[in-house]
Design a protein around this motif. Structure first.
Motif, mmCIF file in Angstrom:
data_model
loop_
_atom_site.group_PDB
_atom_site.id
_atom_site.type_symbol
_atom_site.label_atom_id
_atom_site.label_comp_id
_atom_site.label_asym_id
_atom_site.label_seq_id
_atom_site.Cartn_x
_atom_site.Cartn_y
_atom_site.Cartn_z
ATOM 1 N N LYS A 126 0.807 -1.223 0.000
ATOM 2 C CA LYS A 126 0.000 0.000 0.000
ATOM 3 C C LYS A 126 0.841 1.275 0.000
ATOM 4 N N GLN A 127 2.157 1.138 0.119
ATOM 5 C CA GLN A 127 3.029 2.310 0.216
ATOM 6 C C GLN A 127 3.421 2.846 -1.149
ATOM 7 N N GLU A 128 3.741 4.130 -1.161
ATOM 8 C CA GLU A 128 4.342 4.744 -2.338
ATOM 9 C C GLU A 128 5.825 4.350 -2.349
ATOM 10 N N THR A 129 6.348 4.081 -3.504
ATOM 11 C CA THR A 129 7.750 3.697 -3.646
ATOM 12 C C THR A 129 8.658 4.848 -3.220
ATOM 13 N N ASN A 130 9.635 4.516 -2.387
ATOM 14 C CA ASN A 130 10.697 5.471 -2.070
ATOM 15 C C ASN A 130 11.939 4.683 -1.701
ATOM 16 N N ASP A 131 13.082 5.287 -1.951
ATOM 17 C CA ASP A 131 14.353 4.592 -1.727
ATOM 18 C C ASP A 131 14.531 4.167 -0.276
ATOM 19 N N ARG A 132 14.096 4.999 0.636
ATOM 20 C CA ARG A 132 14.262 4.712 2.063
ATOM 21 C C ARG A 132 13.515 3.442 2.444
ATOM 22 N N LEU A 133 12.238 3.353 2.050
ATOM 23 C CA LEU A 133 11.467 2.159 2.383
ATOM 24 C C LEU A 133 11.993 0.944 1.621
ATOM 25 N N THR A 134 12.362 1.124 0.368
ATOM 26 C CA THR A 134 12.900 0.005 -0.404
ATOM 27 C C THR A 134 14.134 -0.576 0.279
ATOM 28 N N ALA A 135 15.024 0.276 0.754
ATOM 29 C CA ALA A 135 16.212 -0.204 1.483
ATOM 30 C C ALA A 135 15.796 -0.943 2.750
ATOM 31 N N GLY A 136 14.799 -0.429 3.446
ATOM 32 C CA GLY A 136 14.308 -1.103 4.648
ATOM 33 C C GLY A 136 13.693 -2.447 4.338
ATOM 34 N N VAL A 137 12.910 -2.530 3.282
ATOM 35 C CA VAL A 137 12.289 -3.798 2.894
ATOM 36 C C VAL A 137 13.366 -4.812 2.512
ATOM 37 N N MET A 138 14.400 -4.356 1.832
ATOM 38 C CA MET A 138 15.502 -5.270 1.502
ATOM 39 C C MET A 138 16.162 -5.797 2.777
ATOM 40 N N SER A 139 16.350 -4.944 3.763
ATOM 41 C CA SER A 139 16.925 -5.381 5.045
ATOM 42 C C SER A 139 16.006 -6.370 5.748
ATOM 43 N N TYR A 140 14.717 -6.088 5.724
ATOM 44 C CA TYR A 140 13.713 -6.983 6.319
ATOM 45 C C TYR A 140 13.770 -8.366 5.665
ATOM 46 N N LEU A 141 13.779 -8.395 4.332
ATOM 47 C CA LEU A 141 13.826 -9.676 3.626
ATOM 48 C C LEU A 141 15.142 -10.402 3.872
ATOM 49 N N ASP A 142 16.260 -9.668 3.916
ATOM 50 C CA ASP A 142 17.562 -10.277 4.221
ATOM 51 C C ASP A 142 17.562 -10.890 5.626
#
Length: 166
Positions: A126-142
């Motif tokens: 549901k979020q708008e794409t942004n680099d900050r959240l994308t980096a966080g999601v990558m950390s979450y998945l890692d």
């Protein structure tokens, strides 16, 4: 310092570094995270299959005294989903207070994991794409993949064939 204490300190430091890095990145273009849905669904499906693969009477298994039990690793995975979700929703601010990692049964952990994965995936999508959240999601998945890999090893040590990676 005991191994658990060292791990807690390392986790806290790792978390601060990750959130500091993703909070300092400028937002990117507008858009959504629909492109990530398949990856989020695959992470949930595979993690759930790994949690299901261990028999309930073996959730107390741990390879040695310095490591978490399978149940504690599963709890850590699910609690971290909740933690990352709260951090994403609050600009990187969330308390890390996991509680008793041995408190839940296999059935309770699986129910909790399904709920937390669904909440997190729904939030991200549901979020708008942004680099900050994308980096966080990558950390979450890692982070999820790291601990899921540990419990896949636990399955192998118990002579259980892990589910096929998805």
């Amino acid at each position: 310092m005991k191994t658990r204490q060292k791990l807690a300190v390392l986790l806290a430091a790792f978390t601060l570094v990750i959130f500091a890095s993703f909070m300092s990145v400028a937002p990117a273009k507008k858009g959504g995270y629909d492109w990530m849905k398949a990856r989020l669904d695959a992470s949930k499906t595979y993690t759930m299959a790994v949690l299901e693969a261990m028999p309930k009477d073996a959730y107390t298994y741990k390879p040695n005294e310095d490591q978490r039990t399978f149940a504690a690793q599963a709890y850590h995975i699910v609690y971290s989903i909740d933690y990352f979700h709260r951090a994403f929703a609050n600009g990187g601010n969330a308390q890390w207070q996991p509680g008793d990692e041995e408190a839940m049964s296999k059935a309770e952990l699986i129910d909790w994991a399904n709920k937390k994965f669904d909440e997190m995936n729904d939030f991200i999508l549901k979020q708008e794409t942004n680099d900050r959240l994308t980096a966080g999601v990558m950390s979450y998945l890692d982070h999820n993949a790291h601990h899921r890999g540990q419990i896949v090893t636990y399955l192998r040590m118990k002579g259980i064939q892990p589910p096929n990676y998805q």
